[in-house]
Design an enzyme around this catalytic site. Structure first.
Site, PDB file in Angstrom:
ATOM      1  N   LYS A  74       0.840  -1.221   0.000  1.00  0.00           N
ATOM      2  CA  LYS A  74       0.000   0.000   0.000  1.00  0.00           C
ATOM      3  C   LYS A  74       0.866   1.259   0.000  1.00  0.00           C
ATOM      4  CE  LYS A  74      -2.412  -0.695   3.676  1.00  0.00           C
ATOM      5  NZ  LYS A  74      -2.014  -2.006   4.155  1.00  0.00           N
ATOM      6  N   THR A  76       3.984   1.598  -0.835  1.00  0.00           N
ATOM      7  CA  THR A  76       4.754   1.664  -2.078  1.00  0.00           C
ATOM      8  C   THR A  76       3.856   2.156  -3.220  1.00  0.00           C
ATOM      9  OG1 THR A  76       5.960  -0.220  -1.188  1.00  0.00           O
ATOM     10  CG2 THR A  76       6.303   0.259  -3.494  1.00  0.00           C
ATOM     11  N   ARG A  98       1.534   8.341   6.895  1.00  0.00           N
ATOM     12  CA  ARG A  98       1.712   8.375   8.352  1.00  0.00           C
ATOM     13  C   ARG A  98       3.180   8.494   8.705  1.00  0.00           C
ATOM     14  NH1 ARG A  98      -0.911   2.749   9.173  1.00  0.00           N
ATOM     15  NH2 ARG A  98      -0.501   2.686   6.951  1.00  0.00           N
ATOM     16  N   LYS A 109       9.595  -4.961  11.491  1.00  0.00           N
ATOM     17  CA  LYS A 109       8.964  -4.569  10.238  1.00  0.00           C
ATOM     18  C   LYS A 109       9.847  -3.686   9.361  1.00  0.00           C
ATOM     19  CE  LYS A 109       4.719  -2.544   8.413  1.00  0.00           C
ATOM     20  NZ  LYS A 109       5.270  -1.292   7.880  1.00  0.00           N
ATOM     21  N   ALA A 328      -2.666   1.275  13.885  1.00  0.00           N
ATOM     22  CA  ALA A 328      -3.837   0.679  13.236  1.00  0.00           C
ATOM     23  C   ALA A 328      -4.474  -0.426  14.089  1.00  0.00           C
ATOM     24  CB  ALA A 328      -3.448   0.141  11.867  1.00  0.00           C
ATOM     25  N   PHE A 368      -3.986  -1.366   7.120  1.00  0.00           N
ATOM     26  CA  PHE A 368      -4.718  -2.625   7.004  1.00  0.00           C
ATOM     27  C   PHE A 368      -5.506  -2.686   5.688  1.00  0.00           C
ATOM     28  CE2 PHE A 368      -4.871  -3.477  11.897  1.00  0.00           C
ATOM     29  CZ  PHE A 368      -3.508  -3.518  11.906  1.00  0.00           C
ATOM     30  N   PHE A 456       4.939  -8.169  -8.915  1.00  0.00           N
ATOM     31  CA  PHE A 456       6.150  -8.787  -8.374  1.00  0.00           C
ATOM     32  C   PHE A 456       6.853  -9.517  -9.512  1.00  0.00           C
ATOM     33  CE2 PHE A 456       6.302  -8.449  -3.689  1.00  0.00           C
ATOM     34  CZ  PHE A 456       5.194  -7.650  -3.528  1.00  0.00           C
ATOM     35  N   TRP A 485       7.287  -0.382  -8.087  1.00  0.00           N
ATOM     36  CA  TRP A 485       8.369  -0.803  -7.177  1.00  0.00           C
ATOM     37  C   TRP A 485       9.679  -0.903  -7.967  1.00  0.00           C
ATOM     38  CZ3 TRP A 485      11.659  -5.063  -6.605  1.00  0.00           C
ATOM     39  CH2 TRP A 485      12.329  -5.140  -5.370  1.00  0.00           C
TER      40      TRP A 485
END
Ligand code: ADP
Length: 633
Positions: A74, A76, A98, A109, A328, A368, A456, A485
């Protein structure tokens, strides 16, 4: 695909432009800008007055399908999309994101600046202190925590008369109420402004909060995954003898002050919200607020700079607002209302200008999946801000959809099982039911929905075609492959064109919220569980029932609700993949963030301060002799 270097190498290879130049490009004046070095600046809120005549730019919400623990891209996609809109299609385009917490940055993470060739830079400044907003929030939260315990300490050790005199002392012979004390008098209905005129009964009522220690909900915070602070005993020093109490720490971003920062519409609104925050009940069952403790003004003072949005930039030199980051897990998981309002004006159009041609774009993200993050974004954030989004983007990946089709679990740090690395159209098609449910949920709000297929390296053309087909069948306005990406904004141009088309759509567009806040708490919970999650309904524990009864009696029953549950399933059970139905969501507890303006219902054991893994992110970080930070990811 060529090999894409690490996020950090990419971030460092790009020299950011001076943030003042960035600000000028998008129409921010020097008098509105507060520089924090060459790469970051705060923007003053009076910009909103200067541009109030403008029509807002287009407001785009990026959300996702039910993710794997690896994240489906999200952030990215948010960054890639604005790079395409801004650097390739000539629009003013903001990414509003954020501020990450340093807990995850040094834990498992890693950072949250996006990834590959779609990032916010410099990523080390982004991922660490930024301009100090999180530190300010920690200071504010901990001041109030200290004030609560100290107030109980003083009330316990003093009789009414001396307590009142010490609370309202004479300064140079004059006894005066402070502004925050006048607020409390007003609340108590005592129509006096001279402290000497209160009757002993009034003085006692004013001074004695009579906090019931068992009802204190306010916890201390730290921006670090320090699991040993989850439960602690305070007051064990000799001087505090007899005043010990079991409490604990949360991570700073899980604090109500953070949620208040995210949801405030102005400085004065933030002042009111901070003052309204409920920290405990009195022994007679009345809510005790931050202003009752006398702390609302001081907390606002600590957070008065934090309220100004922070300007940064993407790898391709387009603007980014980084502001607020409520956790979140228990809160809205979205950036601030004020950053969105500011960006929407900067991207907006002057009266008479052709909107389709001139309007800019503000792309923001909700933590999320759509069903949780998007629902909270609309029903809590948009309800509070009054802003109406123009289009919803749902990020989907082949790997997550295969998981929903019945693929094996994936674990961060462990190589992906083979099904995720080779074509499997059957498995994928089965899993597309999860995407379809998120699309139909999003459609309930009356907005266009565009699916972004985050590409991907291992995805095949046949797999992409299946996602597109299933997304359109489920009612998406479009489903577009995006390769931001690996390629940056260039890879997201088609997605950006699709978003522009959807945002300018006029037919079948009528934004509506999911529920009316006037319904009872239980009715609202059932609507969310049934309409969004696909549940048969909710089941309230005895504790949840009692808390709802208390909050309703205290006048907080008409707030919107944030349901805290796992993000790894549409249901409350992370093991249920795909599209589970007919389950009952257990609500264990209900809590209130009165200042932020919502109740939150716990459908699971929710951790409010994570722990550190054996190999933590911090173990890779080093600083070179010339001061460059290495190893953040
Ligand atoms: P989310 O915001 O949904 O949690 P992120 O955008 O943070 O997800 O992406 C999660 C991780 O996956 C990041 O490390 C990011 O660099 C990586 N990632 C995202 N998209 C791709 C992609 N298309 N190919 C390879 N890695 C990706």
């Amino acid at each position: 695909l060529e090999k894409v270097p690490s996020d950090f190498e990419i971030s460092r290879a790009q020299k950011p432009k001076h943030i003042r130049d960035m600000a000028h490009e998008i129409g921010i004046t020097d008098s509105e800008l507060e520089l924090y070095g060459p790469h970051k600046a705060k923007v003053q809120l009076h910009l909103l007055d200067r541009l109030s005549h403008r029509k807002n730019g287009k407001y785009v919400l990026v959300t996702g399908i039910t993710p794997t623990p690896l994240g489906e891209g999200k952030s990215t996609t948010t960054v890639g999309l604005v790079q395409a809109l801004g650097a390739h299609l000539g629009k003013i385009a903001f990414a509003n994101v954020r501020q990450p917490s340093m807990g995850p940055t040094f834990g498992i993470k890693g950072g949250a600046a996006g990834g590959g060739y779609s990032q916010v830079i410099p990523m080390d400044e982004f991922n660490m202190h930024l301009t100090g907003d999180i530190h300010a929030i920690s200071a504010a939260t901990n001041l109030l925590a200290a004030a609560i315990d100290t107030r109980m300490f003083h009330e316990n050790s003093q009789k009414d008369g001396p307590l009142y005199k010490r609370l309202v002392p004479s300064k140079r012979g004059v006894r005066q109420f402070s502004p925050v004390m006048l607020r409390r008098l007003k609340k108590l209905g005592i129509d006096k402004t001279d402290p000497n005129e209160l009757t002993p009964a009034e003085a006692s009522k004013f001074a004695r909060l009579d906090i019931d220690p068992d009802t204190i909900t306010w916890r201390r915070v730290v921006d670090c995954n320090d699991r040993h602070l989850r439960t602690i005993t305070i007051g064990q020093g000799a001087a505090e003898k007899g005043h010990s109490r079991v409490t604990g720490f949360d991570i700073t971003v899980a604090s109500e002050c953070m949620a208040v920062l995210a949801l405030s519409n102005s400085l004065s609104d933030m002042r009111e919200r901070l003052g309204r925050m409920v920290v405990a009940s009195s022994k007679s069952g009345d809510p005790i607020t931050c202003d009752d403790i006398g702390c609302g003004g001081a907390l606002t003072a600590l957070m008065k700079d934090a309220i100004k949005p922070n300007l940064m930039q993407t790898l391709e030199g387009t603007p980014v607002f980084v502001h607020a980051g409520p956790f979140a897990n228990i809160s809205i998981g979205a950036n601030s209302v004020l950053a969105d309002k500011m960006a929407l004006k900067l991207a907006g159009t002057e009266p008479g200008e052709d909107e389709a041609e001139k309007s800019g774009y503000v792309v923001t993200e909700a933590g999320f999946d759509f069903t949780m993050g998007g629902e909270r974004f609309f029903n809590i954030k948009c309800r509070s801000s009054g802003l109406v989004p123009d289009v919803v983007v749902i990020v989907a990946t082949v790997r997550a959809l295969k998981l929903h089709g019945g693929g094996p679990d994936v674990t961060p740090g462990v190589a992906l099982p083979e099904v995720y690395r080779k074509e499997d159209v059957e498995l994928l098609r089965k899993g597309c039911a999860n995407l379809a449910k998120h699309i139909s949920n999003a459609k309930q709000y009356g907005l266009p929905v565009v699916v972004a297929i985050n590409q991907f390296e291992t995805d095949t053309a046949a797999e992409i075609a299946v996602i597109r087909e299933e997304a359109l069948k489920a009612g998406a306005d479009d489903a577009i492959l995006s390769n931001h990406w690996a390629e940056g904004g260039k890879g997201a141009v088609k997605l950006a064109e699709g978003v522009i088309k959807a945002a300018n759509k006029v037919e079948n567009k009528e934004f509506k919220l999911l529920y009316d806040v006037d319904k009872t708490v239980e009715e609202k919970l059932n609507i969310i569980a049934q309409e969004m999650y696909g549940a048969a309904g909710v089941e309230l524990s005895e504790l949840a029932r009692q808390k709802i009864e208390t909050y309703t009696r205290q006048g907080f029953g008409k707030l919107p609700i944030c349901v805290a549950k796992t993000q790894y399933s549409l249901s409350h059970d992370p093991a249920l993949k795909g599209v589970p139905t007919g389950f009952t969501v257990p609500i264990r507890d209900v809590r209130a963030s009165v200042g932020a303006g919502y109740l939150y219902a716990l459908a699971a054991e929710i951790m409010t301060i994570p722990g550190l893994p054996t190999h933590s992110g911090f173990m890779d970080v080093e600083v070179s002799e010339d001061g460059e930070i290495e190893g953040l990811f």
